[in-house]
Design a protein around this motif. Structure first.
Motif, PDB file in Angstrom:
ATOM      1  N   HIS A 115      13.331  19.927  46.165  1.00 16.26           N
ATOM      2  CA  HIS A 115      14.146  20.183  44.979  1.00 16.26           C
ATOM      3  C   HIS A 115      13.900  19.079  43.963  1.00 16.26           C
ATOM      4  O   HIS A 115      13.741  17.912  44.321  1.00 16.26           O
ATOM      5  CB  HIS A 115      15.634  20.220  45.333  1.00 16.26           C
ATOM      6  N   PRO A 122      11.681  24.174  39.007  1.00 18.16           N
ATOM      7  CA  PRO A 122      12.064  24.961  40.192  1.00 18.16           C
ATOM      8  C   PRO A 122      11.669  24.242  41.477  1.00 18.16           C
ATOM      9  O   PRO A 122      10.758  23.412  41.493  1.00 18.16           O
ATOM     10  CB  PRO A 122      11.283  26.266  40.026  1.00 18.16           C
ATOM     11  N   GLU A 142      15.223  30.947  42.276  1.00 17.92           N
ATOM     12  CA  GLU A 142      15.763  29.947  43.214  1.00 17.92           C
ATOM     13  C   GLU A 142      16.519  30.607  44.372  1.00 17.92           C
ATOM     14  O   GLU A 142      16.342  30.219  45.526  1.00 17.92           O
ATOM     15  CB  GLU A 142      16.693  28.981  42.477  1.00 17.92           C
TER      16      GLU A 142
END
Length: 159
Positions: A115, A122, A142
């Motif tokens: 992350h 993304p 996501e």
């Protein structure tokens, strides 16, 4: 979009198919191109009838550029990754490059979800082992990428 391919009862293999959300089918893309080409062509012919003949080459160029853009979009939208999970191996293949099949031993497989700390980019879903990782689900949202990670973990632990 992630879905499980239908399996027959004799198979001990799970198959996950990962593909992006498709906004248009190939036939709809062709109709869109024809509609845009017709509109652009009519505008070009109108200006040609007024005496601006130099508009016609640029009209043709614009129609060609729109056709190339629609073709490239359709080509990218119809890509898919196929993940086969059996008793000992996990194989990842891409429908565009059939020779590039990555195979990982299931006992050593790790699923890593990177992350972005600031949330600007993304996340990346990586699977692999022994320092060799590949990214799966590049074209997913996501939530869909999270669902793919959970489906992968469940399918690997299910065997």
């Amino acid at each position: 979009m992630v879905f499980r391919a239908p399996q027959n009862s004799n198979s001990d293999e799970a198959v996950l198919v990962v593909q992006p959300n498709r906004s248009l089918t190939w036939n709809q893309s062709k109709w869109l191109f024809l509609l845009l080409a017709l509109c652009i062509g009519l505008v070009g012919l109108y200006f040609f009838s007024l005496g601006a003949w130099l508009v016609l080459p640029f009209t043709g160029l614009e129609i060609c550029i729109i056709g190339i853009a629609i073709y490239c979009h359709s080509f990218c939208a119809h890509s898919q990754e196929i993940i086969h999970i059996d008793d000992t191996y996990v194989r990842v293949s891409d429908n565009r490059n059939r020779q590039a099949v990555k195979c990982f031993h299931k006992a050593w497989l790790t699923i890593v979800q990177n992350h972005d700390p600031k949330g600007w980019y993304p996340s990346r879903l990586l699977i692999g082992s022994h320092g060799e990782y590949i990214e799966v689900g590049k074209n997913l949202l996501e939530d869909e990428r999270e669902m793919l990670a959970n489906n992968l973990r469940n399918a690997i632990e299910g065997f």
